[in-house]
Design a protein around this motif. Structure first.
Motif, PDB file in Angstrom:
ATOM      1  N   ALA A   1     -86.799 -20.804  -7.132  1.00 10.25           N
ATOM      2  CA  ALA A   1     -87.562 -19.675  -7.737  1.00 10.25           C
ATOM      3  C   ALA A   1     -88.269 -19.768  -9.020  1.00 10.25           C
ATOM      4  O   ALA A   1     -89.186 -18.807  -9.080  1.00 10.25           O
ATOM      5  CB  ALA A   1     -86.237 -18.496  -7.709  1.00 10.25           C
ATOM      6  N   ARG A   2     -87.833 -20.807  -9.625  1.00  7.57           N
ATOM      7  CA  ARG A   2     -88.537 -20.775 -10.967  1.00  7.57           C
ATOM      8  C   ARG A   2     -90.052 -21.558 -10.754  1.00  7.57           C
ATOM      9  O   ARG A   2     -91.062 -21.298 -11.881  1.00  7.57           O
ATOM     10  CB  ARG A   2     -87.830 -21.710 -12.078  1.00  7.57           C
ATOM     11  CG  ARG A   2     -86.726 -20.894 -12.572  1.00  7.57           C
ATOM     12  CD  ARG A   2     -86.296 -21.676 -14.170  1.00  7.57           C
ATOM     13  NE  ARG A   2     -85.907 -22.737 -13.918  1.00  7.57           N
ATOM     14  CZ  ARG A   2     -84.625 -23.388 -14.000  1.00  7.57           C
ATOM     15  NH1 ARG A   2     -83.713 -22.776 -14.327  1.00  7.57           N
ATOM     16  NH2 ARG A   2     -84.470 -24.704 -13.815  1.00  7.57           N
ATOM     17  N   ALA A   3     -90.125 -22.282  -9.833  1.00  9.32           N
ATOM     18  CA  ALA A   3     -91.405 -22.815  -9.506  1.00  9.32           C
ATOM     19  C   ALA A   3     -92.470 -21.728  -9.192  1.00  9.32           C
ATOM     20  O   ALA A   3     -92.219 -20.946  -8.305  1.00  9.32           O
ATOM     21  CB  ALA A   3     -91.470 -23.942  -8.340  1.00  9.32           C
ATOM     22  N   GLY A   4     -93.741 -22.024  -9.557  1.00 15.40           N
ATOM     23  CA  GLY A   4     -94.530 -20.873  -8.985  1.00 15.40           C
ATOM     24  C   GLY A   4     -95.171 -21.193  -7.827  1.00 15.40           C
ATOM     25  O   GLY A   4     -96.208 -21.727  -7.678  1.00 15.40           O
ATOM     26  N   GLY A   5     -94.550 -20.810  -6.907  1.00 19.95           N
ATOM     27  CA  GLY A   5     -94.887 -21.155  -5.467  1.00 19.95           C
ATOM     28  C   GLY A   5     -95.107 -22.788  -5.266  1.00 19.95           C
ATOM     29  O   GLY A   5     -94.310 -23.259  -5.913  1.00 19.95           O
TER      30      GLY A   5
ATOM     31  N   TRP B   1     -88.572 -28.566  -1.059  1.00 19.42           N
ATOM     32  CA  TRP B   1     -87.436 -28.724  -0.049  1.00 19.42           C
ATOM     33  C   TRP B   1     -87.107 -27.406   0.425  1.00 19.42           C
ATOM     34  O   TRP B   1     -86.735 -27.448   1.691  1.00 19.42           O
ATOM     35  CB  TRP B   1     -86.190 -29.300  -0.979  1.00 19.42           C
ATOM     36  CG  TRP B   1     -86.024 -30.887  -0.579  1.00 19.42           C
ATOM     37  CD1 TRP B   1     -84.792 -31.076   0.199  1.00 19.42           C
ATOM     38  CD2 TRP B   1     -86.759 -31.972  -0.999  1.00 19.42           C
ATOM     39  NE1 TRP B   1     -85.017 -32.657   0.345  1.00 19.42           N
ATOM     40  CE2 TRP B   1     -86.266 -32.949  -0.250  1.00 19.42           C
ATOM     41  CE3 TRP B   1     -88.270 -32.174  -1.616  1.00 19.42           C
ATOM     42  CZ2 TRP B   1     -86.542 -34.283  -0.476  1.00 19.42           C
ATOM     43  CZ3 TRP B   1     -88.377 -33.333  -1.752  1.00 19.42           C
ATOM     44  CH2 TRP B   1     -87.879 -34.374  -1.140  1.00 19.42           C
ATOM     45  N   ARG B   2     -87.182 -26.427  -0.433  1.00 23.45           N
ATOM     46  CA  ARG B   2     -86.688 -24.899   0.433  1.00 23.45           C
ATOM     47  C   ARG B   2     -87.582 -24.636   1.256  1.00 23.45           C
ATOM     48  O   ARG B   2     -87.475 -24.051   2.349  1.00 23.45           O
ATOM     49  CB  ARG B   2     -86.678 -24.077  -0.826  1.00 23.45           C
ATOM     50  CG  ARG B   2     -85.803 -22.711  -0.290  1.00 23.45           C
ATOM     51  CD  ARG B   2     -85.894 -21.315  -1.128  1.00 23.45           C
ATOM     52  NE  ARG B   2     -87.179 -21.209  -1.494  1.00 23.45           N
ATOM     53  CZ  ARG B   2     -87.638 -19.803  -2.331  1.00 23.45           C
ATOM     54  NH1 ARG B   2     -86.535 -19.246  -2.745  1.00 23.45           N
ATOM     55  NH2 ARG B   2     -88.823 -19.581  -2.462  1.00 23.45           N
ATOM     56  N   ALA B   3     -89.100 -24.897   1.023  1.00 24.06           N
ATOM     57  CA  ALA B   3     -90.177 -24.526   2.256  1.00 24.06           C
ATOM     58  C   ALA B   3     -89.981 -25.569   3.370  1.00 24.06           C
ATOM     59  O   ALA B   3     -90.503 -24.900   4.239  1.00 24.06           O
ATOM     60  CB  ALA B   3     -91.478 -24.816   1.551  1.00 24.06           C
TER      61      ALA B   3
ATOM     62  N   GLU C   1     -81.238 -20.051  -4.280  1.00 27.41           N
ATOM     63  CA  GLU C   1     -80.920 -18.774  -4.384  1.00 27.41           C
ATOM     64  C   GLU C   1     -81.474 -17.941  -5.702  1.00 27.41           C
ATOM     65  O   GLU C   1     -81.991 -17.063  -5.621  1.00 27.41           O
ATOM     66  CB  GLU C   1     -79.524 -18.383  -3.909  1.00 27.41           C
ATOM     67  CG  GLU C   1     -79.005 -18.919  -2.652  1.00 27.41           C
ATOM     68  CD  GLU C   1     -79.855 -18.308  -1.665  1.00 27.41           C
ATOM     69  OE1 GLU C   1     -79.995 -17.273  -1.761  1.00 27.41           O
ATOM     70  OE2 GLU C   1     -79.917 -18.866  -0.332  1.00 27.41           O
ATOM     71  N   SER C   2     -80.994 -18.481  -6.782  1.00 25.09           N
ATOM     72  CA  SER C   2     -80.690 -17.672  -7.845  1.00 25.09           C
ATOM     73  C   SER C   2     -82.205 -17.412  -8.351  1.00 25.09           C
ATOM     74  O   SER C   2     -83.160 -18.039  -8.011  1.00 25.09           O
ATOM     75  CB  SER C   2     -79.986 -18.455  -9.133  1.00 25.09           C
ATOM     76  OG  SER C   2     -81.119 -19.420  -9.628  1.00 25.09           O
ATOM     77  N   GLY C   3     -82.412 -16.025  -9.057  1.00 25.44           N
ATOM     78  CA  GLY C   3     -83.663 -15.572  -9.531  1.00 25.44           C
ATOM     79  C   GLY C   3     -84.572 -15.355  -8.342  1.00 25.44           C
ATOM     80  O   GLY C   3     -85.761 -14.807  -8.612  1.00 25.44           O
TER      81      GLY C   3
ATOM     82  N   GLY D   1     -83.651 -12.937  -6.372  1.00 24.42           N
ATOM     83  CA  GLY D   1     -83.185 -11.801  -5.943  1.00 24.42           C
ATOM     84  C   GLY D   1     -82.282 -11.814  -4.756  1.00 24.42           C
ATOM     85  O   GLY D   1     -82.008 -11.114  -4.014  1.00 24.42           O
ATOM     86  N   SER D   2     -81.940 -13.212  -4.394  1.00 24.36           N
ATOM     87  CA  SER D   2     -81.019 -13.792  -3.484  1.00 24.36           C
ATOM     88  C   SER D   2     -81.521 -13.314  -1.979  1.00 24.36           C
ATOM     89  O   SER D   2     -80.860 -13.373  -0.773  1.00 24.36           O
ATOM     90  CB  SER D   2     -79.672 -13.380  -3.472  1.00 24.36           C
ATOM     91  OG  SER D   2     -79.412 -12.069  -3.417  1.00 24.36           O
ATOM     92  N   SER D   3     -82.639 -12.404  -1.885  1.00 25.16           N
ATOM     93  CA  SER D   3     -83.183 -12.141  -0.518  1.00 25.16           C
ATOM     94  C   SER D   3     -84.434 -12.610  -0.172  1.00 25.16           C
ATOM     95  O   SER D   3     -85.016 -12.395   1.082  1.00 25.16           O
ATOM     96  CB  SER D   3     -83.451 -10.660  -0.545  1.00 25.16           C
ATOM     97  OG  SER D   3     -84.439 -10.248  -1.587  1.00 25.16           O
ATOM     98  N   GLY D   4     -84.655 -13.981  -1.067  1.00 25.76           N
ATOM     99  CA  GLY D   4     -85.924 -14.638  -0.672  1.00 25.76           C
ATOM    100  C   GLY D   4     -87.188 -13.822  -0.889  1.00 25.76           C
ATOM    101  O   GLY D   4     -88.191 -14.057  -0.418  1.00 25.76           O
TER     102      GLY D   4
END
Lengths: 153, 357
Positions: B161-165, B211-213, B333-335, B337-340
């Motif tokens: 979440a900290r990465a800007g896209g 990795w998440r993408a 998850e964190s940051g 909003g845990s809802s993606g």
């Protein structure tokens, strides 16, 4: 010794027995709380093997198996849960029946499976105490009545 | 005369009845196989091999001779059946593809529980199950016993979440993310002049985003469930290699699995064992590629006590499981909003744009 005396004595004794059996007992019943336990199941024992809660408590038991698949069945509440190693399973119920209840393994887990047991104590075991006092009282009453009869003869 | 015709009728009727009965008996082959489960140390499944034909229902009458076992067939979506001692369970299976299927125990019955397996040889016409799927690690000729430490370590947990896209597209060897270790991708990002202003930690966050993408919520959920059911007993519910069974496994030269020690746990047969892998170990995990991890799952530990899952999981289950393993390294998850909520337009399954050389 008059007959009426005997009857009075018997009535008083019966009243005493009734009081022992049915009178509400003193002792502050604690407010229902959420109680959480972690029970480890291994061949062929539970750790801890004894759980004490107050009547009315919300009881949650996390069952963690450390060797093979085990279960936990609570006698009297008729609830059960099964846990494999690595798959912690939990069981919740409201402890609204007082007394001592057996915990048993509900999954055939090996040779000593029938002896894998634990205990759940819910509140004070009033039934046991009343029964004990009532038994003593009955013994005393028997002796007393026998003596009253002796005097009459 | 009447008696004679009656006798004739009787004979004809008898012959017809016999023919009908024969046809019925042949037409309904009650192919029930009796299958008994025992602890692996006492012989495991008996029989250990069953044959069947494509399209013909195979009826299994199953029971256990000692403790509770479970029955399931690998690479199929059939739910597992619990086998209780003294109770017979019946299930019917129809195979639509020929091939060799593995049935296995699904309840921890003893220390060698995972060794309790058998095979069903299904003959017939059609494309074989697992026909042309050569696993990625074999195509890449990866040496699964090679140590693969990463010399680059993030200061803190890489957080998507900290990465800007997603990061600047970079050229990666081969272009398939599954063949790259996080450390390799990080290095490629570092080399790229467009990322010069980013700190090392920011780049690690970018790697986590990449990795998440490459996965999706559903696949992570599937992987988590598979992990819980099959791996957590040894590797631990938190991935630290401290599962309840790990105590029984002898800590050996985990870094060098080839140094097999024969000091295995009592009741463990034939092999030395080593402590289960700790998936929270950055040095090991960040130097491994998804293909490498999948290979480990398929092939098993070769004497470390790690089961081989190749015949049990489907290809997609294996990848889902590998996706879950990265969650012990990366924070998805964190940051968020845990809802993606902060998910980019590059969503599940779409790989980041990567140009092969």
């Amino acid at each position: 010794m008059k007959r009426s005396r005997v009857i009075t004595t018997a009535l008083v004794l019966a009243l005493g027995a009734g009081v022992i059996a049915f009178a509400p007992l003193p002792g502050a019943s604690a407010k229902p709380a959420n109680r959480h336990f972690r029970v480890e199941a291994s061949a062929f024992k539970y750790t801890p093997a004894t759980i004490r809660v107050n009547a009315g408590d919300h009881v949650t038991i996390d069952l963690v198996s450390t060797d093979v698949v085990h279960g936990l069945y609570v006698d009297g509440y008729d609830v059960s849960v099964t846990a494999d190693p690595g798959r912690t399973a939990s069981l919740s119920f409201v402890a609204n029946r007082t007394g001592m209840f057996r915990l048993r393994c509900s999954v055939t887990c090996g040779a000593m499976h029938p002896f894998m047991i634990g205990k759940l104590h819910v509140g004070r075991n009033d039934l046991l105490w009343r029964a004990l006092v009532l038994t003593l009282f009955a013994g005393l009453a028997g002796i007393l009545l026998a003596r009253v009869r002796e005097v009459r003869q | 005369m009447r008696a004679e015709s009656g006798a004739r009728l009787l004979v004809v009727f008898g012959a017809v009845a016999l023919a009908v009965l024969t046809v019925v008996a042949v037409r309904v082959p009650a192919r029930a196989v009796e299958l008994r489960g025992r602890l692996p140390d006492d012989g495991g499944w008996s029989p250990g091999a069953i044959s069947a034909r494509v399209g013909e229902p195979l009826t299994l009458r199953m029971t256990s001779d000692d403790v509770v076992h479970g029955f399931a067939i690998g690479q199929s979506a059939r739910p597992a059946v619990d086998l209780l001692p003294g109770k017979w369970m019946t299930t019917t299976v129809v195979f639509d593809k020929p091939g060799k299927y593995t049935y296995y125990c699904t309840r921890w019955c003893g220390p060698n529980h995972w060794r309790m397996r058998g095979t069903i040889e299904v003959t017939g016409s059609g494309a074989r199950v697992l026909a042309d799927s050569v696993p990625l690690f074999l195509r890449l000729k990866l040496d699964l016993d090679q140590a693969h430490p990463s010399d680059l370590l993030p200061a803190e947990t890489p957080t998507a979440a900290r990465a800007g896209g997603l990061p600047t597209p970079v050229a990666l060897d081969g272009g398939d993310l599954r063949t790259q270790s996080p450390a390799q991708v990080w290095r490629a990002l570092r080399k790229h002049p467009g990322n010069a202003r980013l700190t090392d930690q920011q780049l690690w966050d970018e790697v986590a985003a990449v990795w998440r993408a490459a996965t999706s919520r559903e696949r992570l959920a599937e992987g988590r469930q598979l992990y819980r059911d099959n791996c957590a007993a040894c590797h631990g519910e938190t991935g630290r290699g401290d599962g309840v069974m790990a105590k029984a496994l002898v800590a050996g030269p985990a870094a060098d699995p080839s140094g097999i020690e024969h000091s295995g746990m009592p009741g463990m047969s034939g092999h030395g064992t080593v402590a289960p892998t700790d998936f929270t170990n950055k040095r090991n995990m960040l130097g491994a590629s998804a293909a490498f991890l999948q290979g480990k799952l398929i092939r098993g530990g070769m004497g470390t006590g790690m089961p081989y899952w190749g015949p049990i999981f489907t290809e997609s289950q294996l990848w889902a499981l590998v996706d879950h393993l990265w969650t012990f390294q990366f924070d998805y998850e964190s940051g968020a909003g845990s809802s993606g909520a902060s998910r980019t337009t590059h969503d599940s399954a779409s790989k980041p744009a990567m140009r092969p050389h």
